[in-house]
Design a protein around this motif. Sequence first.
Motif, PDB file in Angstrom:
ATOM      1  N   ASN A  63       0.820  -1.211   0.000  1.00 52.00           N
ATOM      2  CA  ASN A  63       0.000   0.000   0.000  1.00 52.00           C
ATOM      3  C   ASN A  63       0.856   1.264   0.000  1.00 52.00           C
ATOM      4  O   ASN A  63       0.480   2.275   0.568  1.00 52.00           O
ATOM      5  CB  ASN A  63      -0.950  -0.008   1.205  1.00 52.00           C
ATOM      6  CG  ASN A  63      -2.147  -0.867   0.960  1.00 52.00           C
ATOM      7  OD1 ASN A  63      -2.777  -0.772  -0.084  1.00 52.00           O
ATOM      8  ND2 ASN A  63      -2.461  -1.731   1.908  1.00 52.00           N
ATOM      9  N   ARG A  84       2.874  -1.213 -10.567  1.00 53.68           N
ATOM     10  CA  ARG A  84       1.427  -1.365 -10.385  1.00 53.68           C
ATOM     11  C   ARG A  84       1.010  -2.821 -10.643  1.00 53.68           C
ATOM     12  O   ARG A  84       0.228  -3.399  -9.898  1.00 53.68           O
ATOM     13  CB  ARG A  84       0.703  -0.419 -11.325  1.00 53.68           C
ATOM     14  CG  ARG A  84      -0.789  -0.368 -11.149  1.00 53.68           C
ATOM     15  CD  ARG A  84      -1.359   0.716 -12.052  1.00 53.68           C
ATOM     16  NE  ARG A  84      -0.979   2.001 -11.525  1.00 53.68           N
ATOM     17  CZ  ARG A  84      -1.830   2.854 -10.964  1.00 53.68           C
ATOM     18  NH1 ARG A  84      -3.094   2.552 -10.889  1.00 53.68           N
ATOM     19  NH2 ARG A  84      -1.417   4.002 -10.493  1.00 53.68           N
ATOM     20  N   GLU A 109     -10.117  -6.465   2.194  1.00 56.84           N
ATOM     21  CA  GLU A 109      -9.123  -5.381   2.159  1.00 56.84           C
ATOM     22  C   GLU A 109      -8.168  -5.533   0.976  1.00 56.84           C
ATOM     23  O   GLU A 109      -7.874  -4.568   0.261  1.00 56.84           O
ATOM     24  CB  GLU A 109      -8.334  -5.353   3.468  1.00 56.84           C
ATOM     25  CG  GLU A 109      -7.316  -4.228   3.529  1.00 56.84           C
ATOM     26  CD  GLU A 109      -6.494  -4.240   4.814  1.00 56.84           C
ATOM     27  OE1 GLU A 109      -5.552  -3.414   4.888  1.00 56.84           O
ATOM     28  OE2 GLU A 109      -6.761  -5.039   5.724  1.00 56.84           O
ATOM     29  N   GLU A 112     -10.074  -4.902  -2.336  1.00 54.79           N
ATOM     30  CA  GLU A 112     -10.325  -3.462  -2.508  1.00 54.79           C
ATOM     31  C   GLU A 112      -9.046  -2.722  -2.895  1.00 54.79           C
ATOM     32  O   GLU A 112      -9.078  -1.802  -3.725  1.00 54.79           O
ATOM     33  CB  GLU A 112     -10.925  -2.869  -1.228  1.00 54.79           C
ATOM     34  CG  GLU A 112     -12.357  -3.271  -1.003  1.00 54.79           C
ATOM     35  CD  GLU A 112     -12.925  -2.793   0.322  1.00 54.79           C
ATOM     36  OE1 GLU A 112     -14.161  -2.713   0.408  1.00 54.79           O
ATOM     37  OE2 GLU A 112     -12.157  -2.505   1.272  1.00 54.79           O
ATOM     38  N   SER A 113      -7.929  -3.122  -2.323  1.00 54.07           N
ATOM     39  CA  SER A 113      -6.646  -2.502  -2.691  1.00 54.07           C
ATOM     40  C   SER A 113      -6.317  -2.784  -4.153  1.00 54.07           C
ATOM     41  O   SER A 113      -5.810  -1.914  -4.857  1.00 54.07           O
ATOM     42  CB  SER A 113      -5.528  -3.011  -1.783  1.00 54.07           C
ATOM     43  OG  SER A 113      -5.722  -2.571  -0.464  1.00 54.07           O
ATOM     44  N   GLU A 116      -8.360  -0.506  -6.256  1.00 56.93           N
ATOM     45  CA  GLU A 116      -7.854   0.872  -6.261  1.00 56.93           C
ATOM     46  C   GLU A 116      -6.801   1.035  -7.351  1.00 56.93           C
ATOM     47  O   GLU A 116      -6.705   2.079  -7.986  1.00 56.93           O
ATOM     48  CB  GLU A 116      -7.277   1.239  -4.900  1.00 56.93           C
ATOM     49  CG  GLU A 116      -8.330   1.485  -3.846  1.00 56.93           C
ATOM     50  CD  GLU A 116      -7.726   1.764  -2.484  1.00 56.93           C
ATOM     51  OE1 GLU A 116      -6.534   2.150  -2.404  1.00 56.93           O
ATOM     52  OE2 GLU A 116      -8.442   1.593  -1.484  1.00 56.93           O
ATOM     53  N   LEU A 117      -6.008  -0.007  -7.543  1.00 59.30           N
ATOM     54  CA  LEU A 117      -4.983   0.030  -8.586  1.00 59.30           C
ATOM     55  C   LEU A 117      -5.588  -0.118  -9.977  1.00 59.30           C
ATOM     56  O   LEU A 117      -5.149   0.524 -10.928  1.00 59.30           O
ATOM     57  CB  LEU A 117      -3.959  -1.085  -8.379  1.00 59.30           C
ATOM     58  CG  LEU A 117      -3.039  -0.957  -7.184  1.00 59.30           C
ATOM     59  CD1 LEU A 117      -2.190  -2.210  -7.036  1.00 59.30           C
ATOM     60  CD2 LEU A 117      -2.147   0.273  -7.329  1.00 59.30           C
ATOM     61  N   PRO A 119      -9.410  -0.413 -11.325  1.00 59.95           N
ATOM     62  CA  PRO A 119     -10.844  -0.459 -11.042  1.00 59.95           C
ATOM     63  C   PRO A 119     -11.655  -1.383 -11.948  1.00 59.95           C
ATOM     64  O   PRO A 119     -12.737  -1.809 -11.556  1.00 59.95           O
ATOM     65  CB  PRO A 119     -11.292   0.998 -11.225  1.00 59.95           C
ATOM     66  CG  PRO A 119     -10.063   1.804 -11.086  1.00 59.95           C
ATOM     67  CD  PRO A 119      -8.928   0.943 -11.565  1.00 59.95           C
TER      68      PRO A 119
END
Length: 176
Positions: A63, A84, A109, A112-113, A116-117, A119
Amino acid sequence: MESLRTSVHLISSQVPGLLVNEGQILSLSDRVTVDLHELVRRAKETGTPGAALSDEACLEWLNCGDLLPGWYDDWVFQEQQRLRKVRLRAFLMLAHRWLEEGEIHRAVEAAESALELEPLHESAVALLISAELKAGNRARALRTFEAFRTNLQIELGIKPTEHLANLAADIHANES
């Protein structure tokens, strides 16, 4: 070229041993650690037996955010994309494993992370929906699918795969 010579001279005099000058090749000393290299190594080790760090510590490392935000040189962009992808694979691997192990909140978690990278990464969405369903949160799972379907249509003009659509259909089919 003169600026490079001046910079190398100044660095070498201010921080002796930082640079290794071998004629045509200028490099950092082996004693220097580069946090990017360390992050990539740790990301690749994530989840392997005997890994130096716990999964939680790896999650913290993963993160870290983007590499050199605000830089737009081609080489930086390529490295940003490479990092990435490494981070995305590690998040997906953790989410998948934690889901299998019943560590639902940790799986959420990590998924979701990953989103974020990236979508529009369907595997990450499927992992998130599966984790939400295992947590008993059918409404959130359905909202996750609907948001993904809308974004996919807006961004790419396509529909989710049959696998993901069936996962969402199963949510409706299991209504009591």
